[in-house]
Design an enzyme around this catalytic site. Structure first.
Site, PDB file in Angstrom:
ATOM      1  N   GLU A 139      46.008  37.845  48.676  1.00  0.00           N
ATOM      2  CA  GLU A 139      44.609  38.272  48.679  1.00  0.00           C
ATOM      3  C   GLU A 139      44.012  38.050  50.066  1.00  0.00           C
ATOM      4  O   GLU A 139      44.134  36.969  50.634  1.00  0.00           O
ATOM      5  CB  GLU A 139      43.824  37.475  47.632  1.00  0.00           C
ATOM      6  CG  GLU A 139      42.340  37.781  47.626  1.00  0.00           C
ATOM      7  CD  GLU A 139      41.523  36.771  46.838  1.00  0.00           C
ATOM      8  OE1 GLU A 139      40.281  36.792  46.982  1.00  0.00           O
ATOM      9  OE2 GLU A 139      42.108  35.957  46.094  1.00  0.00           O
ATOM     10  N   LYS A 188      30.465  57.303  46.196  1.00  0.00           N
ATOM     11  CA  LYS A 188      30.469  57.364  47.660  1.00  0.00           C
ATOM     12  C   LYS A 188      30.769  56.013  48.324  1.00  0.00           C
ATOM     13  O   LYS A 188      31.521  55.964  49.308  1.00  0.00           O
ATOM     14  CB  LYS A 188      29.130  57.910  48.163  1.00  0.00           C
ATOM     15  CG  LYS A 188      29.120  58.226  49.669  1.00  0.00           C
ATOM     16  CD  LYS A 188      30.127  59.304  50.023  1.00  0.00           C
ATOM     17  CE  LYS A 188      29.668  60.674  49.548  1.00  0.00           C
ATOM     18  NZ  LYS A 188      30.591  61.740  50.010  1.00  0.00           N
ATOM     19  N   PRO A 189      30.225  54.867  47.831  1.00  0.00           N
ATOM     20  CA  PRO A 189      30.591  53.598  48.458  1.00  0.00           C
ATOM     21  C   PRO A 189      32.097  53.335  48.438  1.00  0.00           C
ATOM     22  O   PRO A 189      32.667  52.826  49.410  1.00  0.00           O
ATOM     23  CB  PRO A 189      29.835  52.560  47.618  1.00  0.00           C
ATOM     24  CG  PRO A 189      28.654  53.305  47.095  1.00  0.00           C
ATOM     25  CD  PRO A 189      29.174  54.682  46.808  1.00  0.00           C
ATOM     26  N   GLN A 191      34.430  55.689  48.349  1.00  0.00           N
ATOM     27  CA  GLN A 191      35.026  56.623  49.315  1.00  0.00           C
ATOM     28  C   GLN A 191      34.915  56.087  50.740  1.00  0.00           C
ATOM     29  O   GLN A 191      35.867  56.155  51.523  1.00  0.00           O
ATOM     30  CB  GLN A 191      34.336  57.982  49.214  1.00  0.00           C
ATOM     31  CG  GLN A 191      34.562  58.717  47.904  1.00  0.00           C
ATOM     32  CD  GLN A 191      33.799  60.030  47.864  1.00  0.00           C
ATOM     33  OE1 GLN A 191      33.831  60.808  48.827  1.00  0.00           O
ATOM     34  NE2 GLN A 191      33.103  60.284  46.767  1.00  0.00           N
ATOM     35  N   LYS A 222      37.627  62.372  40.639  1.00  0.00           N
ATOM     36  CA  LYS A 222      36.968  62.555  41.929  1.00  0.00           C
ATOM     37  C   LYS A 222      37.385  61.457  42.907  1.00  0.00           C
ATOM     38  O   LYS A 222      37.692  61.724  44.076  1.00  0.00           O
ATOM     39  CB  LYS A 222      35.457  62.548  41.734  1.00  0.00           C
ATOM     40  CG  LYS A 222      34.652  62.768  43.004  1.00  0.00           C
ATOM     41  CD  LYS A 222      33.159  62.774  42.687  1.00  0.00           C
ATOM     42  CE  LYS A 222      32.330  62.960  43.954  1.00  0.00           C
ATOM     43  NZ  LYS A 222      30.873  62.938  43.638  1.00  0.00           N
ATOM     44  N   CYS A 380      36.224  10.614  39.920  1.00  0.00           N
ATOM     45  CA  CYS A 380      36.146  10.224  41.331  1.00  0.00           C
ATOM     46  C   CYS A 380      34.886   9.382  41.564  1.00  0.00           C
ATOM     47  O   CYS A 380      34.828   8.237  41.144  1.00  0.00           O
ATOM     48  CB  CYS A 380      36.201  11.470  42.210  1.00  0.00           C
ATOM     49  SG  CYS A 380      36.627  11.120  43.936  1.00  0.00           S
ATOM     50  N   ARG A 474      37.931   9.149  49.977  1.00  0.00           N
ATOM     51  CA  ARG A 474      38.122   8.174  51.042  1.00  0.00           C
ATOM     52  C   ARG A 474      37.889   6.747  50.575  1.00  0.00           C
ATOM     53  O   ARG A 474      38.291   5.805  51.244  1.00  0.00           O
ATOM     54  CB  ARG A 474      37.144   8.449  52.201  1.00  0.00           C
ATOM     55  CG  ARG A 474      37.435   9.669  53.012  1.00  0.00           C
ATOM     56  CD  ARG A 474      36.541   9.741  54.246  1.00  0.00           C
ATOM     57  NE  ARG A 474      36.841  10.960  54.985  1.00  0.00           N
ATOM     58  CZ  ARG A 474      36.264  12.129  54.745  1.00  0.00           C
ATOM     59  NH1 ARG A 474      35.348  12.224  53.796  1.00  0.00           N
ATOM     60  NH2 ARG A 474      36.591  13.192  55.446  1.00  0.00           N
ATOM     61  N   HIS A 519      41.263  13.772  40.107  1.00  0.00           N
ATOM     62  CA  HIS A 519      40.573  14.980  39.636  1.00  0.00           C
ATOM     63  C   HIS A 519      41.427  15.698  38.595  1.00  0.00           C
ATOM     64  O   HIS A 519      42.161  16.636  38.921  1.00  0.00           O
ATOM     65  CB  HIS A 519      40.286  15.906  40.819  1.00  0.00           C
ATOM     66  CG  HIS A 519      39.227  15.395  41.733  1.00  0.00           C
ATOM     67  ND1 HIS A 519      37.896  15.690  41.570  1.00  0.00           N
ATOM     68  CD2 HIS A 519      39.302  14.576  42.810  1.00  0.00           C
ATOM     69  CE1 HIS A 519      37.193  15.101  42.514  1.00  0.00           C
ATOM     70  NE2 HIS A 519      38.017  14.409  43.275  1.00  0.00           N
ATOM     71  N   GLU A 521      40.634  17.832  36.431  1.00  0.00           N
ATOM     72  CA  GLU A 521      40.253  19.238  36.224  1.00  0.00           C
ATOM     73  C   GLU A 521      41.134  20.195  36.997  1.00  0.00           C
ATOM     74  O   GLU A 521      41.266  21.373  36.621  1.00  0.00           O
ATOM     75  CB  GLU A 521      38.781  19.445  36.609  1.00  0.00           C
ATOM     76  CG  GLU A 521      38.454  19.364  38.088  1.00  0.00           C
ATOM     77  CD  GLU A 521      38.168  17.961  38.610  1.00  0.00           C
ATOM     78  OE1 GLU A 521      37.584  17.842  39.699  1.00  0.00           O
ATOM     79  OE2 GLU A 521      38.529  16.989  37.915  1.00  0.00           O
TER      80      GLU A 521
END
Length: 547
Positions: A139, A188-189, A191, A222, A380, A474, A519, A521
């Site tokens: 990406e 159009k955007p 294109q 189109k 944390c 830290r 962490h 998560e």
């Protein structure tokens, strides 16, 4: 050798390139292919580690200790493939590497230029690990036309020309705006975005068009005609109620088939979508709702806590309940009693953060949870605040605080229950840090082992006494206060293998109160919720039955 899919965006930012890339990776996996996803970011920061959460959202940390863009979190959550430091690269990192090589004399005195030296470095990063997977999805951050992105677009143009024919394709995301006044979708955007790409030598093979409205066949034809793509390679991307609907939604409109067709892979392997069918079922067939208060300091931007929000969703899916999260600014509790704010919730989560602002409010949230027996998860800094609360209100250390706050204020005000970590062991080597070191990349970062106490709540939750989790901090709780706190009932139930660094604390006389220095998560997925989040939501569900 891997096949490469380059994902670019046009018209506007925030179209969902990261989500589309992750969903495509999941669909290719469902067809039996192996994948790796990579993010190339044009900004000049070396990495997102020192960027404000208000500016860039959360920093996602990999097992090998890289601070990366939050899109890598999407990649992991959708594919289960652990990201690496080589999966996130910025212009800053590219230019830094090029300049280091120039200083070493690697270029033998040549004039250093964007072409070929910068583009060659980008191509080198793109190709890392290509022998390990069937598909590499890369990406490109930003939008086509951004001046800082030009070296990346030129690099992927060169990369595609240098590889054997049929080894690389380009997928471009654009916006189809709907004008309510005329009742029209405007092409159009899109294109113009494709025209911009073609002007720098890139021709999309697949167009993914974001739209709030259904795209009629006339408009798809189109777009195909004016953008020089096949009609069946114009893929609609509609707004979804949940990001976890994306794999099935994209499959229904043929994105994965279009990618395989573009590579000439026929017959295409049939997909096994049972994982995502189950995810959708759990999302849409919840059997109740729990309310969770997230007491933080970056609450103005939900992306600052993106992985936490997603991990709570995963915990809800594990328990077949819908998690309604409300973001509460911790500073409010420094002025007001937290009780009326927190009483309506079934659980409280205090996430990580940096700096002193809002910390007294987080301490009061931890105190409320402890005293009112409300399930509490401190992550944390959230763990550190729970320890400071116990030290002040139960262990008699009235000036307990963190060395971080004294450093910030430039004066000693607290007894440092939480201190600046100066030395630790990473793998088989010793790491040391000074307070005045550069900010970037100098924390305890990445995956570290921890040993859980037999019979503890966390050992029961994990079903194991040996775990590894990702860190980014830290400052550490000082183990010398362990005895004083355990005398009050706060159990140090997880420690580093050498016994020097507290990793987990829990209250033994509380239904569910756990603080973790890491962490969790970051490792949660919709099809594999993290055990701590799954059990935290279970505890909230139990609380909801009592109120």
């Amino acid at each position: 050798m891997a096949r490469f899919v380059f994902i670019t965006g046009g018209v506007v930012s925030s179209l969902g390139k990261g989500l589309t890339s992750a969903a495509l990776g999941a669909l290719l996996q469902a067809r039996g292919f192996t994948v790796r996803l990579r993010k190339l970011d044009p900004y000049l920061n070396v990495d997102p580690g020192t960027m404000s959460p208000f500016e860039h959202g959360e920093v996602f940390v990999t097992d090998d200790g890289a601070e990366t863009d939050l899109d890598l979190g999407h990649y992991e959550r959708f594919t289960g493939v652990a990201a690496r430091s080589t999966d996130s690269v910025s212009s800053g990192r590219i230019y830094s590497n090029v300049l280091e090589k120039e200083r070493r004399g690697d270029y033998l005195g040549k004039t250093i230029q964007v072409i070929p030296h910068v583009t060659d470095e980008i191509k080198r990063w793109i190709a890392i690990g290509e022998d390990e997977v069937d598909f590499m999805l890369c990406e490109i951050g930003g939008t086509v036309g951004d001046i800082e992105g030009l070296p990346f677009f030129e690099a992927i143009r060169q990369f595609g020309q240098e590889r054997p024919r049929g080894e690389c394709i380009l997928m471009h995301l654009t916006l189809l705006p709907f004008l309510a006044a005329s009742g029209e979708l405007k092409t159009k955007p899109t294109q113009h975005s494709v025209k911009e790409l073609r002007s720098i030598g890139l021709q999309p093979d697949i167009l993914v068009c974001r739209s709030e409205q259904p795209i009629p066949e006339k408009e798809r034809a189109k777009i195909a005609l004016f953008c020089n793509v096949r009609p069946d390679s114009v893929i609609p991307a509609y707004d979804l109620k949940s990001i976890y609907e994306a794999p099935m939604a994209y499959h229904r409109v043929g994105l994965d088939q279009s990618v395989l067709d573009a590579f000439g892979i026929a017959p295409a392997p049939k997909p096994n979508l049972s994982r995502w069918i189950d995810v959708e079922d759990r999302l849409h067939n919840a059997e109740g709702e729990v309310r969770v208060a997230i007491v933080g300091k970056y609450t103005q931007l939900e992306d600052a806590y993106k992985s936490i929000a997603e991990a709570l969703t995963h915990g809800g899916m594990a328990n077949r309940v819908r998690v309604k999260s409300d973001w509460i600014d911790a500073e409010i509790f420094e002025r007001e009693d937290p009780t009326p704010h927190l009483e309506p919730y079934h659980a409280i989560l205090v996430p990580g953060g940096f700096g002193e602002r809002g910390t007294e409010g987080k301490i009061r949230a931890a105190q409320f949870a402890r005293e009112h027996k409300v399930p509490y998860l401190g992550i944390c800094l959230g763990m550190q605040m729970a320890v400071i609360e116990a030290a002040r209100n139960l262990a008699g250390l009235k000036t307990a605080g963190s060395e971080e706050f004294d450093h910030e204020a430039g004066q000693k005000r607290f007894e440092p229950v939480v201190y600046h970590l100066k030395e630790w062991v990473q793998g088989n080597r010793k790491v040391s840090r000074k307070v005045g070191d550069d900010k970037g990349g100098t924390m305890r970062l990445g995956a570290y082992d921890a040993t859980l106490a037999e019979g503890s709540k966390v050992a029961e939750i994990y079903g194991n006494v040996a775990i590894d989790e990702r860190h980014r901090h830290r400052y550490e709780v000082d183990v010398k206060y362990r005895e004083a706190l355990e005398d009050q009932g706060m159990k140090f139930s997880g420690m580093s293998p050498d016994g020097r660094l507290p990793e987990i604390v829990e209250w033994t006389d509380h239904p569910w109160f756990i603080g973790v220095q890491f962490h969790p998560e970051l490792k949660s997925k919709p099809f594999a919720p993290h055990p701590l989040f799954a059990d935290f939501v279970r505890a909230a569900k139990d609380m909801s039955r009592l109120v």
